[in-house]
Design a protein around this motif. Structure first.
Motif, PDB file in Angstrom:
ATOM      1  N   ASN A 171      75.602  88.527  64.513  1.00 54.70           N
ATOM      2  CA  ASN A 171      76.130  88.232  65.845  1.00 54.70           C
ATOM      3  C   ASN A 171      75.843  89.409  66.757  1.00 54.70           C
ATOM      4  O   ASN A 171      75.804  90.556  66.323  1.00 54.70           O
ATOM      5  CB  ASN A 171      77.628  87.907  65.813  1.00 54.70           C
ATOM      6  CG  ASN A 171      78.458  89.011  65.198  1.00 54.70           C
ATOM      7  OD1 ASN A 171      78.616  90.071  65.791  1.00 54.70           O
ATOM      8  ND2 ASN A 171      78.981  88.788  64.013  1.00 54.70           N
ATOM      9  N   GLY A 172      75.619  89.097  68.010  1.00 47.80           N
ATOM     10  CA  GLY A 172      75.312  90.148  68.973  1.00 47.80           C
ATOM     11  C   GLY A 172      75.175  89.581  70.366  1.00 47.80           C
ATOM     12  O   GLY A 172      74.895  88.397  70.542  1.00 47.80           O
ATOM     13  N   ILE A 173      75.378  90.435  71.353  1.00 49.95           N
ATOM     14  CA  ILE A 173      75.280  90.028  72.750  1.00 49.95           C
ATOM     15  C   ILE A 173      74.176  90.840  73.413  1.00 49.95           C
ATOM     16  O   ILE A 173      74.238  92.069  73.446  1.00 49.95           O
ATOM     17  CB  ILE A 173      76.609  90.246  73.486  1.00 49.95           C
ATOM     18  CG1 ILE A 173      77.726  89.423  72.827  1.00 49.95           C
ATOM     19  CG2 ILE A 173      76.477  89.871  74.949  1.00 49.95           C
ATOM     20  CD1 ILE A 173      79.097  89.693  73.389  1.00 49.95           C
ATOM     21  N   ALA A 174      73.178  90.143  73.912  1.00 53.06           N
ATOM     22  CA  ALA A 174      72.103  90.792  74.643  1.00 53.06           C
ATOM     23  C   ALA A 174      72.322  90.552  76.135  1.00 53.06           C
ATOM     24  O   ALA A 174      73.413  90.195  76.560  1.00 53.06           O
ATOM     25  CB  ALA A 174      70.763  90.236  74.184  1.00 53.06           C
ATOM     26  N   VAL A 175      71.307  90.735  76.930  1.00 52.50           N
ATOM     27  CA  VAL A 175      71.412  90.479  78.368  1.00 52.50           C
ATOM     28  C   VAL A 175      71.068  89.017  78.612  1.00 52.50           C
ATOM     29  O   VAL A 175      69.947  88.592  78.421  1.00 52.50           O
ATOM     30  CB  VAL A 175      70.454  91.396  79.160  1.00 52.50           C
ATOM     31  CG1 VAL A 175      70.556  91.094  80.655  1.00 52.50           C
ATOM     32  CG2 VAL A 175      70.777  92.855  78.890  1.00 52.50           C
TER      33      VAL A 175
END
Length: 796
Positions: A171-175
């Motif tokens: 899981n991760g949040i990019a732009v």
């Protein structure tokens, strides 16, 4: 002569756009998203590679975590040490990773949400599984690039033998994008890979029979498989996770609920606090105690119930109101050739198999070159032994080693590498046993080279090798599922009748947006410097509908409001509803069985009137649209009507129109409605009321001037006309027109927020177009709004 550089003008918005896109791409590739091949983000890849570089294999002693973090920072990852350590900690947590990649020693945090100890106190090394992720990295299997300062090389991907992206998730949040890939069971995923190897044209349904769904490290249950199938087909979905519980008998008439497994990524301490808070607020009743009995043997949260309490009803309430049941968003987004891509299950599996083919091809080519080179050397040595006297003579007559090498190449017809090997050959290799070893090794190498060539040239041999290696991984690390998938008997919606105790209630709402629930109308009272503006009598099965100026309706279940004692002013509305900043509440309606059979009628600033049967507002979601609005229009009034009521619209310039609602056809929620009044240029509707025979029409302007007139003076007309004038002069612009009986009271609100009561009985009585008289004393401020106050038994 210095050549002048040409300066090119660039629009700042173009430059900002270009810079932002470059930044976005950097974040996406170098930080936030995993690679579909090894399932790792750069920081995790660097941690594993640096740990291996330090020689911290699973059979070696642990080393301080600070040593590993320092290695990663100094050589490969020029970011904060906290970011690297936190990433490493998560790789060592058995409640975060389905299969651990780091073997931690010391305090690496807990499922309660406790942080890990500082890196100077903990120790770590590679977990056995990581050996298979790093396997063959020294055999030219993956590309290496310069590190951040160009002093070292680091791998762009690890040659993983196992499908890490699926088995550990990510899981991760990019732009502008995010990824949420759930962990899966290794045995199931490898079974799916093997099936895909043998059946390249298989469909998703066939794969789903082998890979039944996500498998979380904390166990628990997944409710239903519809969303799993949707996520596997489209790459996106939302599954319902539920804790694993059991009912234990405590005494003769008492039971306890025991929670043994909780949803993924949920902190145990937060869950216990959440349950206790809902018991305190009365949303969950008949609970006598909640305690944590977890120990080394496993998780155990005990919820003691009161005598004769229904454990199933209480459990359902806990599922409804707490994180004992929660949702998990699936978005299977990963990098494919440095580009983010949302993939379905089969595509992810296919990318991994393609990667394994690529790794095995490069490894085979590496091993083939080594074997061919070795065979080449051995053939040279064999040739030298067969011509030993000639070799000795050549060496003896040569003055320098380089001369000997040249003479051997020339006279013995060998290559430079073979000549070097002959010169480096030890005398012990001349014994007959050593000569046989060379002959046997040449034969073995020939067989090995043939096999390596078959891997490169025959697809079935390649597939067989991939399958063999996958099965080795499965045999080594495979285990049973931890997360149970159960039937979705209610499509993840709990039966409200199991959750709500049906009882009569009184709900009040104040000007300063305080909401209160009591069991008696006598307990409703205005707070200090506040006024109750709405009072509803109903049951815990009703809904409160909050209509806003933007045409939205926000729904609050009345049973979600805890009961307050008589002296309480209630809770702020934002404890229950989070309204968007651009929305203002126009009115509130209690949706009960009676209102469901009547009409909810809406009027807008541009004079549109729309009525919809109350049943259309029954919903399980928290917000719905009530009306389609034109541009620059907004909702100004709501009334519950019976289909035959008279309606009065009033405008800012003092026009009114009085007509029967039967002329307005009822429509669904998602419509605009009919024209109620024809407006002059610059005018707008400011008031809307359903009228009664004994009503007065009250008009007030911003300066506090006003009048009251009997409703009988406002004759009924056809809708969509200009209406009747309610002012004696065009000089006035009104704050509001409102209908009320003579024994009611208005709350007058000024632009500075001052509150003043104005009894209807004290307002000057005039004809419809009579003069306006001063009704309020206002000091350098204007009247902004009128609210008709409900009648209260106690109003302190």
């Amino acid at each position: 002569m210095t050549q002048q550089q040409e300066i090119m003008p660039v629009a700042i918005e173009d430059k900002m756009k270009e810079s932002y896109l470059n930044y976005s791409l950097s974040v996406i590739i170098s930080r936030a998203l995993p690679d579909v091949r090894d399932g790792l983000k750069p920081v995790h890849r660097r941690i594993l590679y640096a740990t291996k570089d330090l020689g911290l294999s699973p059979d070696k002693p642990h080393k301080k975590s600070a040593r590993i973090v320092g290695e990663v920072l100094g050589k490969y990852h020029p970011h904060g040490d906290a970011a690297v350590y936190n990433a490493m900690v998560r790789m060592a947590q058995n409640f975060s990773q389905r299969y651990k990649l780091i073997d931690g020693h010391g305090n690496f945090g807990s499922i309660d949400g406790d942080s890990a100890a500082a890196m100077r106190y903990t120790e770590a090394r590679l977990a056995p599984l990581s050996e298979d992720i790093l396997s063959d990295i020294k055999k030219n299997t993956v590309e290496f690039i310069d590190n951040f300062d160009g002093s070292l090389q680091e791998p762009t991907v690890l040659p993983s033998r196992l499908p890490n992206l699926l088995i550990n998730g990510s899981n991760g949040i990019a732009v502008g994008m995010s990824t949420d890939i759930p962990p899966h069971n290794l045995t199931e995923v490898i079974s799916g890979l093997n099936y895909l190897l043998e059946n390249e044209d298989c469909n998703l349904e066939e794969l789903m029979k082998l890979i039944s769904g996500p498998d979380f490290p904390t166990g628990g249950k997944i409710i239903g498989d519809d969303e799993i199938k949707k996520a596997y087909r489209t790459g996106k979905g939302r599954i319902i996770l539920r804790a694993k519980t059991k009912i234990e008998k405590k005494g003769r008439n008492t039971q306890r609920i025991v929670v043994t497994e909780i949803p993924y990524q949920l902190r145990k301490a937060k869950l216990i606090e959440e349950m206790a808070d809902n018991v305190k607020k009365g949303k969950v009743d008949n609970v006598s105690d909640i305690r944590d009995e977890s120990d080394r043997d496993g998780l155990r949260i005990v919820i003691d119930l009161k005598s004769k309490a229904n454990s199933n009803i209480i459990l359902n309430r806990l599922y409804k109101y707490t994180s004992l049941q929660t949702s998990y968003r699936i978005n299977m987004l990963a990098l494919v050739n440095q580009r983010p891509e949302v993939m379905n299950l089969k595509t992810i599996l296919q990318h991994f198999l393609n990667f394994r083919r690529e790794v095995i091809t490069k490894r085979t080519e590496f091993e083939l070159n080594k074997a061919q080179e070795r065979k080449h050397i051995l053939i040279g040595l064999k040739k030298a032994i067969d011509n030993l006297d000639q070799v000795i003579a050549i060496i003896r007559k040569s003055r320098y080693p380089r001369t000997a090498k040249t003479n051997l190449q020339k006279e013995l017809k060998v290559t430079e590498r073979q000549a070097e090997a002959i010169l480096n050959m030890k005398l012990q290799r001349l014994v007959s046993l050593e000569i046989k070893k060379i002959t046997d090794e040449v034969a073995e190498l020939k067989e090995k080279i043939d096999y390596l060539n078959s891997i490169l040239n025959k697809k079935d041999v390649m597939n067989s090798l991939i399958k063999e290696e996958l099965n080795e991984v499965q045999e080594e690390y495979g285990d049973n599922r931890k997360t149970e998938i159960i039937a979705d008997e209610s499509k993840a919606e709990l039966d409200e009748s199991d959750l709500i105790k049906d009882e009569d209630i009184v709900i009040s709402f104040s000007h300063r947006k305080y909401l209160k629930r009591t069991n008696d109308l006598s307990n409703v009272r205005s707070g200090k410097r506040d006024y109750v503006t709405h009072v509803f009598t109903g049951t815990t099965r009703d809904d409160l509908l909050f209509f806003t100026n933007t045409g939205q309706v926000h729904i609050l279940k009345t049973h979600q409001i805890p009961e307050h004692h008589g002296l309480s002013t209630g809770d702020p509305l934002n404890n229950y509803l989070k309204l968007p900043i651009d929305e203002e509440i126009v009115d509130i309606i209690l949706l009960n069985n009676e209102v469901k059979e009547r009409y909810i009628t809406i009027t807008t600033e541009q004079g549109l009137v729309k009525k919809t049967v109350g049943k259309e507002y029954e919903t399980t979601v928290s917000s719905i649209k009530a009306i389609n609005l034109n541009e620059d229009d907004q909702v100004i009034g709501i009334e519950v009507t019976d289909g035959e009521q008279n309606l009065l619209l009033g405008t800012k310039q003092g026009q009114t129109i009085h007509f029967n609602e039967s002329s307005v056809s009822d429509t669904g929620r998602n419509t605009k409605g009919s024209k109620g009044i024809s407006l002059s240029e610059g005018d707008k509707v400011i008031s809307f009321d359903a009228t009664k025979e004994d009503d007065y029409v009250i008009a007030l302007d911003p300066q506090g001037k006003g009048k009251r007139t009997k409703i009988s003076e406002y004759k009924l007309q056809n809708r969509n006309g200009k209406g009747l004038q309610t002012l004696s002069s065009d000089d006035y612009e009104l704050t509001q027109i409102i209908t009320a009986t003579k024994d009611e009271t208005l709350l007058c609100i000024t632009e500075n927020g001052a509150l003043k009561e104005l009894p209807i009985s004290k307002i000057t009585d005039t004809k419809r177009v009579g003069r306006m008289y001063s009704q309020l004393k206002l000091e350098n401020e204007k009247l902004e709004k009128l609210i008709k106050l409900p009648k209260l038994e106690n109003n302190d």
